[in-house]
Write an enzyme that holds these catalytic residues in place. Structure first.
Site, PDB file in Angstrom:
ATOM      1  CG  HIS A 126      -1.824   0.914   1.478  1.00 27.98           C
ATOM      2  ND1 HIS A 126      -1.546   2.268   1.716  1.00 27.98           N
ATOM      3  CD2 HIS A 126      -3.090   0.909   1.337  1.00 27.98           C
ATOM      4  CE1 HIS A 126      -2.886   2.933   1.790  1.00 27.98           C
ATOM      5  NE2 HIS A 126      -3.759   2.029   1.640  1.00 27.98           N
ATOM      6  CG  ASP A 203       0.421  -2.702   6.338  1.00 27.93           C
ATOM      7  OD1 ASP A 203      -0.426  -2.676   7.152  1.00 27.93           O
ATOM      8  OD2 ASP A 203       0.400  -1.961   5.244  1.00 27.93           O
ATOM      9  CD  GLN A 206      -6.998  -4.299   3.954  1.00 30.09           C
ATOM     10  OE1 GLN A 206      -7.886  -5.228   4.374  1.00 30.09           O
ATOM     11  NE2 GLN A 206      -7.133  -3.096   3.820  1.00 30.09           N
ATOM     12  CE  LYS A 229      -7.126  -0.453   6.190  1.00 25.53           C
ATOM     13  NZ  LYS A 229      -8.172   0.054   5.109  1.00 25.53           N
ATOM     14  CB  CYS A 367      -3.509   3.440  -1.561  1.00 25.61           C
ATOM     15  SG  CYS A 367      -4.920   4.415  -1.178  1.00 25.61           S
TER      16      CYS A 367
HETATM   17  N1  ALA Z   1      -6.493   0.853   2.509  1.00 26.93           N
HETATM   18  C1  ALA Z   1      -7.810   1.050   2.306  1.00 26.93           C
HETATM   19  C2  ALA Z   1      -8.300   0.254   1.118  1.00 26.93           C
HETATM   20  O1  ALA Z   1      -7.681  -0.766   0.766  1.00 26.93           O
HETATM   21  C3  ALA Z   1      -8.225   2.314   2.277  1.00 26.93           C
HETATM   22  O2  ALA Z   1      -9.458   0.413   0.575  1.00 26.93           O
END
Ligand code: ALA
Length: 411
Positions: A126, A203, A206, A229, A367
């Site tokens: 990202h 990271d 997610q 998230k 992103c």
């Molecule tokens: N990083 C977030 C996405 O993947 C905002 O949508």
């Protein structure tokens, strides 16, 4: 504490926002990688704080301040336990994963990155795990090295191994790609890096909502995540860092709450974790993040993961049957994210048509612009599932996709 049995219909009742019509259709919220919805317990925690306890932390001796302080520190303890850290000193509240990465880039970067050093990231990062390192490399005349991925969207571990050298001072890798859904072999990345005494930042923005994580077993040096998230509020997240690193790192932001002694000539900084928490923090949001973790702790995490995996496989199978639809990211180990493109239909048009059918997905570069270039697409449409999604919502998605395809192909 005994766990509740996971039943998706029961769980959905805990998330009030899910129960609504959009354009007259039941909402199918499939944009969970962008942000997740909040259970009532999180909403209540925010209301309760402002209604009953609102005060600043670490400052007052009055009753409200003591209550605010206790709830804020209890939230830190919940995070520590949720990720298996050794001590609450290793948990720094930040605005989110992005700020946590910036903290490490500035603070660790200031102390440990020098001219000629190298920092390794992967091709699926990202922007939040690219740009801070790019800027750091510029400031320090260091070099950013990118580990490639294959056409399925899997990390090339063989190349990674070769890239690790005496010049490597830090490895920063996502555990789960927000665009491809790929789950990276974080354990192997960390073990290989540690063989050369290289610290690793994971990271987990997610991955944390989808995978049980234990930082002690994982042995990562840093881990970052965002509250919103993982069913908590926006504007709150955290950095986990091994104490030995956090103690050796200089402060990131400075001001109130991070000092022990200030004169006009000099300042002594306070101990961990407050050394990295200048100013009044997002108190209610931190407490509500703790409530989100309480919510997840009601269930056996594995049951939630299995449901998400079942939704992923069901959706992928149905999508593969749609002519002209290409899934971007076919890693063997994937979380519940599907990026895709559809012949002759721009991803933004797909998202707009789906929206009219009550289906919320995201379209764009997510992103991850370098990743879009690798797959030779300007953008993708992305459906991302949570444990509160249902198979009938996937059917709603597929029906809307077929409608979108017919609309454009017949045009
Ligand atoms: N990083 C977030 C996405 O993947 C905002 O949508």
């Amino acid at each position: 504490m005994s766990k509740q049995t996971f039943v998706v219909d029961n769980v959905r009742r805990d998330f009030p926002v899910l129960n609504q019509l959009v354009y007259g259709k039941p909402l199918a919220y499939l944009d969970n990688a962008a942000t997740t919805q909040k259970p009532q317990i999180v909403i209540d925690a925010l209301i309760n704080f402002y209604q009953n306890d609102n005060a600043n932390v670490h400052r007052g001796v009055h009753a409200l301040s003591e209550r605010a302080d206790a709830a804020y520190e209890a939230a830190r303890l919940k995070i520590k336990e949720f990720i298996g850290a050794k001590s609450t000193e290793e948990i720094i509240f930040t605005r989110g994963a992005t700020e946590a990465i910036n903290l490490v880039a500035y603070s660790f970067g200031e102390a440990f990155i020098h001219e000629g050093d190298e920092i390794i990231i992967s091709a699926m990062e990202h922007h939040a795990n690219i740009v801070p390192w790019q800027l750091l490399c510029k400031r320090k005349s260091a070099t950013l090295i990118v580990t490639p991925i294959n056409d399925k969207g899997e990390l090339d571990l063989a190349v990674f191994k070769q890239q690790l050298s005496a010049r490597t001072k830090l490895v920063c890798i996502t555990q789960m790609s927000n665009t491809l859904g790929t789950i990276n072999p974080a354990e192997e990345v960390i073990a290989l890096s540690h063989l050369k005494n290289i610290p690793v930042l994971i990271d987990a923005a997610q991955s944390l909502p989808h995978l049980p994580i234990d930082v002690y077993t994982l042995d990562c040096d840093f881990l970052v995540a965002s509250g919103h998230k993982i069913y908590g509020p926006t504007g709150i997240g955290f950095l986990y860092g091994k104490k030995k690193w956090l103690e050796a790192m200089p402060p990131y932001q400075s001001g109130g709450a991070m000092i022990s002694q200030v004169s006009f000539e000099t300042t002594d900084f306070t101990h961990l974790p407050y050394k990295f928490e200048a100013g009044t923090p997002a108190i209610a949001d931190a407490i509500a993040l703790g409530a989100a973790l309480d919510y997840l702790n009601r269930y056996v995490r594995h049951d939630l993961v299995m449901h998400e995996q079942a939704l992923l496989h069901y959706a992928e199978e149905k999508m593969r049957a749609i002519n002209g639809l290409r899934i971007i990211g076919e890693a063997r180990n994937k979380g519940s994210i599907i990026s895709f493109v559809l012949d002759k239909v721009h991803p933004h048009d797909i998202a707009t048509i789906l929206d009219r059918a009550g289906v919320a997905i995201r379209a764009g570069h997510h992103c991850t612009m370098p990743l879009m270039r690798q797959f030779n697409v300007p953008a993708t449409a992305r459906a991302s599932m949570s444990f509160y999604n249902t198979f009938s919502e996937i059917d709603q998605l597929i029906a809307a996709l077929i409608e979108a395809k017919e609309l454009f192909h017949d045009a």
